[in-house]
Design a protein around this motif. Structure first.
Motif, short mmCIF file in Angstrom:
data_model
loop_
_atom_site.label_atom_id
_atom_site.label_comp_id
_atom_site.label_asym_id
_atom_site.label_seq_id
_atom_site.Cartn_x
_atom_site.Cartn_y
_atom_site.Cartn_z
N SER A 165 0.81 -1.22 0.00
CA SER A 165 0.00 0.00 0.00
C SER A 165 0.84 1.26 0.00
O SER A 165 0.33 2.35 0.30
N ASP A 166 2.12 1.16 -0.34
CA ASP A 166 2.99 2.34 -0.31
C ASP A 166 2.54 3.40 -1.31
O ASP A 166 2.52 4.60 -0.99
N GLU A 167 2.16 2.97 -2.52
CA GLU A 167 1.75 3.94 -3.53
C GLU A 167 0.44 4.63 -3.15
O GLU A 167 0.28 5.84 -3.37
N GLU A 168 -0.50 3.86 -2.58
CA GLU A 168 -1.75 4.48 -2.14
C GLU A 168 -1.51 5.47 -1.02
O GLU A 168 -2.11 6.55 -0.99
N GLN A 169 -0.61 5.14 -0.08
CA GLN A 169 -0.30 6.06 1.00
C GLN A 169 0.38 7.32 0.49
O GLN A 169 0.10 8.43 0.96
N ALA A 170 1.24 7.16 -0.51
CA ALA A 170 1.89 8.33 -1.10
C ALA A 170 0.87 9.24 -1.79
O ALA A 170 0.93 10.47 -1.69
N ALA A 171 -0.09 8.62 -2.49
CA ALA A 171 -1.13 9.41 -3.15
C ALA A 171 -1.99 10.15 -2.12
O ALA A 171 -2.37 11.31 -2.34
N THR A 172 -2.27 9.50 -1.00
CA THR A 172 -3.05 10.16 0.05
C THR A 172 -2.28 11.34 0.65
O THR A 172 -2.85 12.41 0.89
N VAL A 173 -0.99 11.17 0.85
CA VAL A 173 -0.17 12.26 1.39
C VAL A 173 -0.15 13.44 0.42
O VAL A 173 -0.15 14.61 0.84
N LEU A 174 -0.18 13.16 -0.88
CA LEU A 174 -0.16 14.23 -1.87
C LEU A 174 -1.52 14.89 -2.07
O LEU A 174 -1.64 15.79 -2.90
N GLY A 175 -2.55 14.40 -1.36
CA GLY A 175 -3.85 15.07 -1.40
C GLY A 175 -4.91 14.36 -2.19
O GLY A 175 -6.02 14.91 -2.35
N ALA A 176 -4.66 13.16 -2.68
CA ALA A 176 -5.67 12.44 -3.45
C ALA A 176 -6.72 11.85 -2.52
O ALA A 176 -6.40 11.37 -1.43
N ASN A 177 -7.98 11.87 -2.97
CA ASN A 177 -9.02 11.23 -2.18
C ASN A 177 -9.11 9.75 -2.54
O ASN A 177 -8.33 9.24 -3.36
N GLY A 178 -10.09 9.05 -1.96
CA GLY A 178 -10.17 7.61 -2.17
C GLY A 178 -10.40 7.21 -3.61
O GLY A 178 -9.74 6.31 -4.13
N TRP A 179 -11.35 7.90 -4.30
CA TRP A 179 -11.63 7.56 -5.68
C TRP A 179 -10.46 7.87 -6.60
O TRP A 179 -10.16 7.11 -7.52
N GLN A 180 -9.80 9.01 -6.37
CA GLN A 180 -8.64 9.36 -7.19
C GLN A 180 -7.52 8.34 -7.01
O GLN A 180 -6.86 7.94 -7.97
#
Length: 303
Positions: free
Chosen positions: A174-189
């Motif tokens: 889940s590293d990539e998902e966590q990185a996307a969340t840190v960058l401001g992406a929501n769940g759907w994005q």
């Protein structure tokens, strides 16, 4: 190159005659149990000529069986696609109470006979079942109708997509998902732009397996369909009825159509695997064996 050097290069230490013997046994097995029966189906279907073959497929009952099979697969596969994605994402990306129970329930259709699954639906929705009186009072028919066939097919096929995606998503982490969340992406994005591109080949492969099983399912559908010709017979059930009535040409003609669908599924599967391996080679050109480094997830199924 010496014999020992060839053995080391191939990754095996067995003598050449052992390797060729194993390959010969495998080819013999495939010829006897796969190629020969498949060739027999097409030979029997065309035994009385092409026109008899075409006439058997143009029968109204045959068209009805083909249409019902395609409709059932068209409903069951998207349903299992949504469930498989949701279940795999939840199991692979999160920790929650009841996770082991959910995995066990997903594997349930692999361990339960399809006939037993069909009988369960009869006990639930049949005229003498738990919900039967209420359904009759509201003029709703599930057993011996299309809804029962769809429900039985969904039950038998729903593990395929989830079981293809769960090990793939667990291996990716889940590293990539966590990185996307840190960058401001929501769940759907995160799902559309990170998770889905990473699992697309495994997802397509699971959909192909699910569709193949949905079109070829016999046991559960046989119990809930009622074998009403022209109404609740799928292609496998129609083949059984024709064969029991000694209409061998018609039976093998419909069976050959099922076999062609299976071969088409195999062709699509092989094409997807080729694209998957090609992308692996392009992504890592220094790796001489990308197929072994990142194989496409596989899952065995029972007949």
């Amino acid at each position: 190159m010496s014999r020992s050097a060839r053995s080391i290069a191939s990754g095996t230490t067995e003598p050449l005659w052992v390797q060729r013997g194993l390959i010969g046994v495998a080819l013999l097995f495939m010829g006897l149990f796969l190629v020969l029966p498949l060739a027999t189906v097409f030979a029997q279907a065309l035994d009385q000529g092409v026109w008899a073959y075409v006439a058997a497929l143009r029968e109204p009952d045959a068209w009805s069986a083909i249409r019902l099979t395609l409709i059932t697969a068209a409903i069951a596969v998207p349903f299992n696609l949504v469930f498989g994605l949701a279940a795999a994402w939840a199991i692979a990306k999160f920790e929650f109470r009841g996770k082991s129970l959910l995995i066990t329930l997903i594997d349930l259709p692999f361990s339960v006979s399809p006939v037993v699954a069909g009988l369960v639906y009869v006990l639930l929705f049949g005229a003498q079942g738990w919900l039967g009186p209420w359904l009759q009072a509201h003029d709703i028919q599930i057993i011996f109708a299309v809804p029962g066939i769809v429900l039985a097919t969904v039950f038998v096929t729903f593990p395929f997509i989830a079981r293809e995606l769960i090990p793939l998503m667990q291996a990716q982490g889940s590293d990539e998902e966590q990185a996307a969340t840190v960058l401001g992406a929501n769940g759907w994005q995160t799902f559309w732009h990170v998770t889905l591109p990473n699992i697309r080949w495994g997802l397509i492969y699971g959909v192909i397996l699910c569709n193949a099983r949905a079109m070829g399912e016999f046991g559960a559908v046989s119990v809930v369909s009622g074998h009403i010709r022209g109404q609740t017979n799928t292609m496998p059930l129609h083949v059984e009825i024709l064969y029991n009535e000694y209409q061998s040409v018609a039976a093998f003609a419909v069976a050959s159509l099922l076999a062609l669908l299976a071969l088409l599924t195999l062709l699509i599967k092989s094409t997807i695997e080729w694209h998957h391996l090609r992308q692996n080679r392009l992504a890592d050109p220094l790796n001489p064996e990308p197929a072994q480094a990142r194989p496409l997830p596989m899952k065995e199924t029972h007949p």
